[in-house]
Design a protein around this motif. Structure first.
Motif, PDB file in Angstrom:
ATOM      1  N   LEU B 134      44.978  -9.448  11.029  1.00 12.59           N
ATOM      2  CA  LEU B 134      44.715  -9.050  12.417  1.00 12.59           C
ATOM      3  C   LEU B 134      43.686  -7.924  12.457  1.00 12.59           C
ATOM      4  CD1 LEU B 134      45.276  -8.939  15.477  1.00 12.59           C
ATOM      5  CD2 LEU B 134      47.295  -7.530  14.985  1.00 12.59           C
ATOM      6  N   ASP B 135      43.848  -6.969  11.547  1.00 10.13           N
ATOM      7  CA  ASP B 135      42.917  -5.848  11.493  1.00 10.13           C
ATOM      8  C   ASP B 135      41.511  -6.331  11.119  1.00 10.13           C
ATOM      9  OD1 ASP B 135      43.291  -3.262  12.243  1.00 10.13           O
ATOM     10  OD2 ASP B 135      43.413  -2.474  10.192  1.00 10.13           O
ATOM     11  N   ARG B 136      41.476  -7.210  10.113  1.00  4.44           N
ATOM     12  CA  ARG B 136      40.192  -7.733   9.658  1.00  4.44           C
ATOM     13  C   ARG B 136      39.512  -8.542  10.776  1.00  4.44           C
ATOM     14  NH1 ARG B 136      42.162 -10.300   5.338  1.00  4.44           N
ATOM     15  NH2 ARG B 136      42.670  -8.323   4.358  1.00  4.44           N
ATOM     16  N   TYR B 137      40.317  -9.350  11.463  1.00  4.11           N
ATOM     17  CA  TYR B 137      39.772 -10.165  12.547  1.00  4.11           C
ATOM     18  C   TYR B 137      39.191  -9.262  13.642  1.00  4.11           C
ATOM     19  CZ  TYR B 137      39.377 -13.705  16.180  1.00  4.11           C
ATOM     20  OH  TYR B 137      38.894 -14.535  17.147  1.00  4.11           O
ATOM     21  N   SER B 138      39.880  -8.164  13.925  1.00  4.15           N
ATOM     22  CA  SER B 138      39.388  -7.221  14.947  1.00  4.15           C
ATOM     23  C   SER B 138      38.055  -6.625  14.529  1.00  4.15           C
ATOM     24  CB  SER B 138      40.411  -6.094  15.162  1.00  4.15           C
ATOM     25  OG  SER B 138      41.637  -6.632  15.571  1.00  4.15           O
ATOM     26  N   GLU B 139      37.975  -6.245  13.251  1.00  5.99           N
ATOM     27  CA  GLU B 139      36.717  -5.665  12.765  1.00  5.99           C
ATOM     28  C   GLU B 139      35.582  -6.690  12.807  1.00  5.99           C
ATOM     29  OE1 GLU B 139      36.339  -2.609  10.253  1.00  5.99           O
ATOM     30  OE2 GLU B 139      38.430  -2.366   9.637  1.00  5.99           O
ATOM     31  N   TYR B 140      35.864  -7.906  12.324  1.00  4.61           N
ATOM     32  CA  TYR B 140      34.820  -8.932  12.276  1.00  4.61           C
ATOM     33  C   TYR B 140      34.315  -9.281  13.667  1.00  4.61           C
ATOM     34  CZ  TYR B 140      36.002 -10.130   7.393  1.00  4.61           C
ATOM     35  OH  TYR B 140      36.219 -10.119   6.062  1.00  4.61           O
ATOM     36  N   THR B 141      35.232  -9.423  14.621  1.00  3.35           N
ATOM     37  CA  THR B 141      34.847  -9.993  15.910  1.00  3.35           C
ATOM     38  C   THR B 141      34.636  -8.947  16.992  1.00  3.35           C
ATOM     39  OG1 THR B 141      37.168 -10.276  16.545  1.00  3.35           O
ATOM     40  CG2 THR B 141      36.086 -12.144  15.445  1.00  3.35           C
ATOM     41  N   ARG B 142      35.249  -7.758  16.817  1.00  3.71           N
ATOM     42  CA  ARG B 142      35.142  -6.764  17.886  1.00  3.71           C
ATOM     43  C   ARG B 142      34.706  -5.403  17.375  1.00  3.71           C
ATOM     44  NH1 ARG B 142      38.204 -10.927  18.929  1.00  3.71           N
ATOM     45  NH2 ARG B 142      38.651 -11.613  21.049  1.00  3.71           N
ATOM     46  N   GLY B 143      34.410  -5.337  16.079  1.00  6.16           N
ATOM     47  CA  GLY B 143      33.740  -4.181  15.530  1.00  6.16           C
ATOM     48  C   GLY B 143      34.595  -2.952  15.279  1.00  6.16           C
ATOM     49  N   ALA B 144      35.903  -3.081  15.366  1.00  9.19           N
ATOM     50  CA  ALA B 144      36.741  -1.914  15.084  1.00  9.19           C
ATOM     51  C   ALA B 144      38.133  -2.381  14.685  1.00  9.19           C
ATOM     52  CB  ALA B 144      36.848  -1.014  16.320  1.00  9.19           C
ATOM     53  N   ARG B 145      38.860  -1.491  14.046  1.00  8.72           N
ATOM     54  CA  ARG B 145      40.243  -1.803  13.678  1.00  8.72           C
ATOM     55  C   ARG B 145      41.051  -2.095  14.945  1.00  8.72           C
ATOM     56  NH1 ARG B 145      43.591   2.022  10.645  1.00  8.72           N
ATOM     57  NH2 ARG B 145      44.791   0.092  10.522  1.00  8.72           N
ATOM     58  N   PHE B 146      42.119  -2.837  14.778  1.00 10.12           N
ATOM     59  CA  PHE B 146      42.894  -3.261  15.938  1.00 10.12           C
ATOM     60  C   PHE B 146      43.370  -2.080  16.772  1.00 10.12           C
ATOM     61  CE2 PHE B 146      46.875  -4.696  17.994  1.00 10.12           C
ATOM     62  CZ  PHE B 146      46.345  -5.704  18.776  1.00 10.12           C
ATOM     63  N   ILE B 147      43.859  -1.046  16.090  1.00  5.27           N
ATOM     64  CA  ILE B 147      44.402   0.086  16.864  1.00  5.27           C
ATOM     65  C   ILE B 147      43.315   0.846  17.606  1.00  5.27           C
ATOM     66  CG2 ILE B 147      46.416   0.424  15.375  1.00  5.27           C
ATOM     67  CD1 ILE B 147      44.856   2.958  14.313  1.00  5.27           C
ATOM     68  N   GLU B 148      42.079   0.614  17.206  1.00  7.56           N
ATOM     69  CA  GLU B 148      40.996   1.344  17.868  1.00  7.56           C
ATOM     70  C   GLU B 148      40.379   0.567  19.019  1.00  7.56           C
ATOM     71  OE1 GLU B 148      38.674   1.773  14.393  1.00  7.56           O
ATOM     72  OE2 GLU B 148      39.726   3.564  13.696  1.00  7.56           O
ATOM     73  N   SER B 150      40.046  -1.321  22.669  1.00  7.52           N
ATOM     74  CA  SER B 150      40.585  -1.101  24.018  1.00  7.52           C
ATOM     75  C   SER B 150      41.735  -2.075  24.236  1.00  7.52           C
ATOM     76  CB  SER B 150      39.507  -1.349  25.060  1.00  7.52           C
ATOM     77  OG  SER B 150      39.167  -2.722  25.064  1.00  7.52           O
ATOM     78  N   GLU B 151      42.578  -1.795  25.201  1.00 13.95           N
ATOM     79  CA  GLU B 151      43.691  -2.703  25.502  1.00 13.95           C
ATOM     80  C   GLU B 151      43.165  -4.103  25.793  1.00 13.95           C
ATOM     81  OE1 GLU B 151      46.042  -1.065  28.633  1.00 13.95           O
ATOM     82  OE2 GLU B 151      47.003   0.412  27.300  1.00 13.95           O
ATOM     83  N   ARG B 152      42.072  -4.155  26.527  1.00  9.54           N
ATOM     84  CA  ARG B 152      41.507  -5.457  26.884  1.00  9.54           C
ATOM     85  C   ARG B 152      41.089  -6.229  25.624  1.00  9.54           C
ATOM     86  NH1 ARG B 152      38.111  -7.805  31.167  1.00  9.54           N
ATOM     87  NH2 ARG B 152      38.637  -6.058  32.496  1.00  9.54           N
ATOM     88  N   ASP B 153      40.444  -5.510  24.694  1.00  8.60           N
ATOM     89  CA  ASP B 153      40.015  -6.170  23.462  1.00  8.60           C
ATOM     90  C   ASP B 153      41.213  -6.512  22.566  1.00  8.60           C
ATOM     91  OD1 ASP B 153      37.419  -6.272  24.183  1.00  8.60           O
ATOM     92  OD2 ASP B 153      36.754  -4.583  22.939  1.00  8.60           O
ATOM     93  N   GLN B 154      42.185  -5.630  22.569  1.00  6.13           N
ATOM     94  CA  GLN B 154      43.402  -5.951  21.807  1.00  6.13           C
ATOM     95  C   GLN B 154      44.021  -7.251  22.340  1.00  6.13           C
ATOM     96  OE1 GLN B 154      45.824  -2.391  22.156  1.00  6.13           O
ATOM     97  NE2 GLN B 154      45.212  -1.689  20.109  1.00  6.13           N
ATOM     98  N   ASP B 155      44.099  -7.343  23.643  1.00 13.50           N
ATOM     99  CA  ASP B 155      44.692  -8.542  24.240  1.00 13.50           C
ATOM    100  C   ASP B 155      43.882  -9.794  23.918  1.00 13.50           C
ATOM    101  OD1 ASP B 155      46.669  -6.971  25.222  1.00 13.50           O
ATOM    102  OD2 ASP B 155      46.142  -7.176  27.351  1.00 13.50           O
ATOM    103  N   SER B 156      42.577  -9.669  24.009  1.00 15.69           N
ATOM    104  CA  SER B 156      41.774 -10.873  23.754  1.00 15.69           C
ATOM    105  C   SER B 156      41.867 -11.268  22.282  1.00 15.69           C
ATOM    106  CB  SER B 156      40.324 -10.669  24.207  1.00 15.69           C
ATOM    107  OG  SER B 156      39.634  -9.835  23.307  1.00 15.69           O
ATOM    108  N   ALA B 157      41.951 -10.269  21.385  1.00 15.77           N
ATOM    109  CA  ALA B 157      42.129 -10.581  19.961  1.00 15.77           C
ATOM    110  C   ALA B 157      43.479 -11.272  19.755  1.00 15.77           C
ATOM    111  CB  ALA B 157      42.042  -9.306  19.128  1.00 15.77           C
ATOM    112  N   LEU B 158      44.502 -10.759  20.418  1.00 13.30           N
ATOM    113  CA  LEU B 158      45.838 -11.353  20.256  1.00 13.30           C
ATOM    114  C   LEU B 158      45.891 -12.768  20.821  1.00 13.30           C
ATOM    115  CD1 LEU B 158      48.198  -8.309  20.995  1.00 13.30           C
ATOM    116  CD2 LEU B 158      47.801  -9.460  18.791  1.00 13.30           C
ATOM    117  N   ILE B 159      45.145 -13.014  21.886  1.00 11.66           N
ATOM    118  CA  ILE B 159      45.091 -14.382  22.426  1.00 11.66           C
ATOM    119  C   ILE B 159      44.480 -15.317  21.375  1.00 11.66           C
ATOM    120  CG2 ILE B 159      43.959 -15.861  24.148  1.00 11.66           C
ATOM    121  CD1 ILE B 159      44.346 -13.459  26.126  1.00 11.66           C
ATOM    122  N   ASP B 160      43.423 -14.844  20.702  1.00 14.43           N
ATOM    123  CA  ASP B 160      42.832 -15.655  19.628  1.00 14.43           C
ATOM    124  C   ASP B 160      43.867 -15.930  18.532  1.00 14.43           C
ATOM    125  OD1 ASP B 160      40.495 -15.512  21.027  1.00 14.43           O
ATOM    126  OD2 ASP B 160      39.470 -14.159  19.621  1.00 14.43           O
TER     127      ASP B 160
END
Lengths: 568, 251
Positions: B134-148, B150-160
């Motif tokens: 999950l952390d790696r996916y966040s970095e690859y697709t949204r440029g930051a670790r999951f905890i970093e 935004s809520e909106r980006d966290q949600d969209s990553a989780l939807i993926d």
């Protein structure tokens, strides 16, 4: 070398729903009976109302033999079999009846005569191609006295619909004539169940309360149902669920003629050169035992009955015990209980308390209770709505297309709707087919290294057509009661592992197509009896347990009356 | 850790020097968010006031206000880094909001940790692998670790992740990313709506949210009528507070 035990008259493998009932007529007749059970005794203090343990974890069982031997499955022989999911069956004195829903139906008369009745009414061509279905070797009337006896011995609540040919419209008008009403009145209904019954009446249908092996009032020294809501996959903390470990088994123990060995893992049955069975091999811990017996009754669940036969080979039975006609594992089918229909209502259903066996049944669309001239299938389904809800499963409900199932939006949805969803239970006729069968898996084994069962089976056109038809009826019913959203599951493909598994050791006159005779004793090994739904050749549209218990009682009574002949 | 860039100012203040502090900060942050600074004290469960170090991780008797670990204690089965990813994920699954506290404050994390102890190494490994992915996916697709994120980006990553869209491509999910999502979701729901005996559902937050009328040994016809008339008082207790099950252990 296994330790050789003192011989007994009868050894029964499995102290579950069927074996646990058969012990009583045998022990009362003075026969020495040994009951071998892989599980242990459980009691009401084991049955806390705990959703996490009942529905999400593996229960308080010490023994998980069922889990270790769960079958692999595949839709057809063209694919590889996989092991998926857990096994809802359990090992314990009382077996899965300790935690089952306890719906206790008699089959309808049609279920015993599917072939001849279909031929008479619609023509023989209406039997689906490749189905191996046969009429039972006897009709409903033959089994009625045993249904009657078991309903009283274990305690079944319900509303009779046909007593001696006199219809009572509060009950099921389609049931076969019964000698007497149920020994207890039906379980009560909730407001929502009344709403559903009213809606069924408006459609011109005939709703009634279904039968349950659950006390609706004090019975035989045990309490009435507490409706506390943890009955699904839960044992009963007030002993109102009438598993054999509370009913027939204690009475059999009281005679002094029954001895139960727990944690006994049966591995094979033993045969002599003439093809008679001589006893049972089992393991407790690391110790091996051989229990000699004049008669062996195999009373495991369908998969294990078939497996033990296939694992027990000798010069007389090179392909497995009682399998010289190649019929062990054949005519397998499992109830089509899938193709679910769920509905969302615009009001709270107040379904937090109750139990799966407390509900409204519709039999108008089951069996041959309606004219099939305009349809492309035979049989049908029993529609069932119940009162059953617990917090985790409620919070895991479908959002019915209203957004994703987590997050703040979901929280608003669930706050409003947690008690507004309902899932029906529709049991549908399932037929046996030429290419649906059980055999031993070539690679997967249990913890002793013995192969597990492999299921090769899929629902065919007849089952899928029934599924679609009953889904339509169910949606009509929900809409009539005010549902605002209805969702449906798929019509079904691979049968997979099931709690309603039938066949594999089918009962019938012809040894060429059946493993056991009309008394459920082997056509090949005369002192081997087989109990349980593995002997049933049709499913009906209702739970199998009471029928397998009535059959078990009947086989035991036959054994008592013909002891010299059968025991040799 | 010590990542410099954060996209979400709300999360900027997270210390990253240990899970205990991290998680307890998250808890306090959410309590504050829910009620504002003035009302927060009233929302903090009695058992937590001044109990930050005393409680120990035991299963038995984990009733209201008694023995469970406080939310935010270190987990036994996951590292601090894994814990903060899981905490952030659980916090998005059932957030704290105007409808009540969320999964984090209900201590779904503690529930998951105890469940992992029971399920064993394979399940722990599933969590570790999935959280790292999950952390790696966040970095690859949204440029930051999951905890970093935004809520909106966290949600969209989780939807993926939920829909399986995060599977493959060297991210590290084993099989479909949806399996990992469903496993965490299922445990989070158990830890929020299950019997508090197992340590979750703190303050009966889950049961209050859905108006569950509670565990009873017997529901009479009158009780059912009262329920239907909306007059039945909810019971708030664990099954193991009932006399016949009070012996302590799930038998």
């Amino acid at each position: 070398m296994p330790r050789q035990l003192r011989s007994t008259d009868v050894v029964i493998v499995g102290m579950g729903a069927a074996g646990g009932v058969a012990v009583l007529p045998l022990a009362e007749a003075g026969l020495d009976v040994v009951g071998l059970e892989a599980g242990t005794w459980l009691d009401q203090r084991d049955f806390a109302p705990d959703e996490i343990r009942n529905n999400y974890r593996d229960w308080p069982m010490l023994v998980k033999k069922c889990e270790n031997e769960r079958p692999t499955s595949r839709a057809t022989s063209a694919t590889n079999a996989n092991r998926v999911g857990g096994h809802p069956m359990m090992n314990a004195v009382g077996g899965t009846a300790v935690h089952y829903w306890a719906q206790s139906w008699r089959l309808n008369p049609w279920d015993f005569q599917v072939v001849s009745e279909t031929a008479r009414r619609y023509g023989r061509s209406r039997i689906p191609a490749n189905s191996t279905v046969e009429d039972w070797p006897f009709g409903y009337d033959e089994l009625e006295p045993y249904y009657d006896r078991v309903e009283r011995e274990i305690g079944v609540s319900g509303q009779a619909g046909n007593v001696g040919g006199n219809l009572d419209l509060k009950g099921n008008r389609f049931e076969g004539p019964r000698k007497r009403p149920y020994p207890m009145p039906a379980l009560r209904w909730t407001g929502f169940l009344e709403t559903m019954a009213d809606a069924a009446h408006s459609l011109g249908w005939h709703p009634f309360p279904g039968p349950a092996a659950i006390n609706s009032e004090r019975y035989d020294g045990r309490a009435g149902c507490a409706y506390h809501g943890f009955c699904s996959k839960g044992g009963c903390p007030v002993n109102a669920k009438n598993s054999p470990h509370l009913t027939t088994i204690p009475k059999a123990l009281d005679t002094g003629n029954l001895r139960i060995v727990t944690q006994a893992h049966v591995t094979t049955l033993q045969m002599d050169g003439e093809g008679r069975v001589t006893g049972v091999n089992y393991v407790v811990g690391n110790e091996e035992y051989f229990q000699p017996a004049k008669v062996v009754l195999l009373a495991c669940y369908t998969y294990e009955n078939v497996r033990l036969l296939l694992l027990s080979r000798s010069s007389a039975y090179p392909d497995g015990l009682s399998n010289n006609h190649g019929q062990v594992g054949r005519h397998y089918f499992s109830h089509h209980q899938g193709a679910a229909v769920s509905a969302l209502f615009p009001f709270d259903l107040k379904s937090w308390y109750g139990l799966p066996a407390q509900g409204v049944a519709i039999d108008d669309w089951a069996d041959d209770n309606f004219d099939h001239v305009g349809h492309d299938f035979i049989g049908g389904g029993n529609l069932w709505v119940m009162s059953d809800r617990r917090p985790i499963s409620a919070a895991s409900m479908s959002t019915y297309g209203n957004g994703r199932n987590w997050g703040s939006g979901w929280k608003r949805f669930i706050r409003e709707n947690a008690d507004r969803s309902h899932s029906s239970y529709i049991q549908k006729t399932t037929l046996p087919y030429e290419d649906n069968y059980l055999d031993l898996d070539p690679t997967v084994t249990d913890e002793l290294g013995l192969p597990v069962i492999r299921i090769t089976a899929q629902f065919k056109q007849n089952e899928r057509a029934i599924a679609e038809f009953t889904q339509n009826r169910m949606e009509e019913w929900y809409r009539e009661a005010g549902a605002i959203e209805v969702v449906r599951g798929g019509l079904g493909n691979s049968m997979g592992i099931s709690t309603h598994a039938y066949g594999g050791t089918r009962m019938g006159h012809d040894p060429g197509t059946n493993v056991v005779n009309p008394w459920s004793f082997s056509h090949e090994a005369p002192n081997l009896g087989i109990l349980g739904a593995s002997v049933m050749g049709t499913s009906g549209a209702r739970n199998p347990t009471l029928t397998s218990q009535a059959l078990a009682w009947r086989s035991a009574a036959h054994l008592v009356e013909n002891w010299e002949d059968v025991s040799g | 850790m010590g990542h410099g860039m954060t996209k979400n100012p709300r999360k900027k203040s997270h210390p990253s020097d240990g899970s205990e502090q991290t998680a307890s900060k998250i808890t306090r942050r959410d309590l504050l968010k829910a009620a504002g600074a003035a009302g927060a004290a009233a929302l903090i469960p009695t058992s937590l006031k001044g109990a930050s170090s005393a409680a120990s991780p035991i299963l038995d008797g984990a009733m209201r206000g008694s023995a469970a670990m406080p939310p935010g204690a270190p987990l036994m089965n996951l590292t601090a880094r894994e814990t903060e990813i899981l905490a952030a994920m659980v916090d998005r699954l059932i957030p704290s909001d105007e409808l009540g506290i969320g999964a984090l404050e209900a201590d779904a994390l503690g529930y998951i940790d105890r469940t992992l102890s029971e399920l064993g190494p394979d399940s722990v490994e599933s969590y570790r692998t999935g959280l790292a992915a999950l952390d790696r996916y966040s970095e690859y697709t949204r440029g930051a670790r999951f905890i970093e994120l935004s809520e909106r980006d966290q949600d969209s990553a989780l939807i993926d992740v939920q829909t399986g869209g995060a599977s493959g491509a060297g991210v590290g999910f084993v099989g479909s990313s949806g399996s990992f999502f469903n496993m965490v979701k299922s445990h989070t729901w158990q830890g929020t709506f299950g019997d508090p005996h197992y340590g979750g559902n703190r303050e009966f937050a889950g049961w209050d949210l859905i108006d569950y009328p509670g565990v009873r040994m017997r529901v009479t016809e009158e009780d059912q009528e009262q329920l239907e008339a909306e007059e039945l008082e909810p019971e708030r207790r664990s099954a193991y507070e009932l006399a016949m099950f009070r012996t302590g252990r799930p038998r």
